[in-house]
Write an enzyme that holds these catalytic residues in place. Structure first.
Site, PDB file in Angstrom:
ATOM      1  CB  CYS A   1     -36.475  22.923 -21.413  1.00 59.47           C
ATOM      2  SG  CYS A   1     -35.669  21.330 -21.133  1.00 59.47           S
TER       3      CYS A   1
ATOM      4  NE  ARG B   1     -30.166  18.901 -20.651  1.00 55.25           N
ATOM      5  CZ  ARG B   1     -29.140  18.062 -20.715  1.00 55.25           C
ATOM      6  NH1 ARG B   1     -27.930  18.476 -20.387  1.00 55.25           N
ATOM      7  NH2 ARG B   1     -29.316  16.819 -21.113  1.00 55.25           N
ATOM      8  CG  LEU B   2     -36.575  18.764 -16.298  1.00 52.82           C
ATOM      9  CD1 LEU B   2     -36.089  18.864 -14.857  1.00 52.82           C
ATOM     10  CD2 LEU B   2     -38.104  18.694 -16.330  1.00 52.82           C
TER      11      LEU B   2
ATOM     12  CG  ASN C   1     -40.111  23.048 -23.606  1.00 58.92           C
ATOM     13  OD1 ASN C   1     -39.908  22.086 -22.862  1.00 58.92           O
ATOM     14  ND2 ASN C   1     -41.236  23.750 -23.568  1.00 58.92           N
ATOM     15  N   GLY C   2     -39.004  20.004 -25.021  1.00 61.82           N
ATOM     16  CA  GLY C   2     -39.901  18.920 -25.415  1.00 61.82           C
ATOM     17  C   GLY C   2     -39.209  17.580 -25.496  1.00 61.82           C
ATOM     18  CD  GLU C   3     -39.810  12.114 -24.336  1.00 63.57           C
ATOM     19  OE1 GLU C   3     -39.606  10.885 -24.420  1.00 63.57           O
ATOM     20  OE2 GLU C   3     -40.425  12.643 -23.382  1.00 63.57           O
TER      21      GLU C   3
ATOM     22  CG  ASP D   1     -34.748  14.579 -27.498  1.00 60.03           C
ATOM     23  OD1 ASP D   1     -33.853  15.101 -26.807  1.00 60.03           O
ATOM     24  OD2 ASP D   1     -35.948  14.580 -27.173  1.00 60.03           O
TER      25      ASP D   1
END
Length: 220
Positions: free
Chosen positions: A2, A51-52, A75-77, A100
């Protein structure tokens, strides 16, 4: 991936700057783009997100994500978000999504800036706490997710990319000649430097806090 960006300072930012910044981040997150603005005393705060959608496709997980006066762009996981969510639910936290992203907001609500110590993942995020009037910006331990920023007398700006950062009208594209020399020597520009004099990379495993017109950086 993202894209995130934001600004906190005395001056307002026009829609043309916001739209240009979002446009430059669209390749990082083509599924949804939005932004929020806040006013805290005489300070203007802007948070932008591209956003992705991966973990939770629900529109309720779109960002900027707000809950109880806390607004997040992320941005991330977070790899351990399910375990974190279960622990937070035991403490009485109620969730409306399966993302998340929402876990991050509740984790901050529970632990403050110590929330980052509980995270396992790759991430760069910024969180505006309206009650404390502070902006908290964090980068993961390995620096997998990018985060660049610059500060001036007028305010503080951050973004996922130098392109998006340079959209701000206060940014001047002045080449850092020492960084250029390092690039020729090493084939990259070492952290915290960038090719531009005013821009810096937030080092991996560090967070940055903007509060009371002061910018503080700490390793966690």
């Amino acid at each position: 991936m993202c894209g995130i960006a934001g600004y906190i300072g005395k001056n307002q930012v026009g829609n043309s700057v916001i739209n240009k910044t979002l446009g430059l981040m669209k390749n990082r997150g083509p599924d949804y783009q939005d932004w929020r603005t806040f006013i805290a005393n005489d300070t203007n705060v802007y948070l932008l997100h591209s956003r992705l959608s991966i973990i939770d496709l629900d529109e309720r997980s779109n960002q900027p994500f707000s809950f109880n006066g806390v607004t997040l762009v992320f941005n991330g996981e977070i790899y351990n978000y399910i375990e974190l969510r279960q622990d937070l639910e035991k403490k009485g936290h109620k969730f409306k999504t399966k993302s998340d992203t929402e876990v991050l907001v509740h984790l901050y609500e529970e632990h403050g800036t110590d929330a980052v110590k509980h995270l396992n993942g790759m991430f760069a995020f910024a969180l505006w706490d309206s009650s404390r009037k502070r902006l908290w910006v964090v980068r993961d331990r390995l620096g997998i997710k990018p985060l660049v920023y610059f500060k001036s007398q007028k305010g503080f700006v951050f973004a996922s990319t130098l392109e998006a950062l340079a959209c701000h009208p206060d940014f001047k594209k002045e080449v850092d000649h020492d960084s250029l020399l390092l690039y020729f020597m090493l084939s990259y520009v070492p952290t915290p430097r960038t090719i531009w004099t005013k821009a810096k990379k937030l080092p991996p495993g560090h967070w940055l806090l903007v509060e009371n017109n002061q910018v503080r950086i700490e390793q966690y």
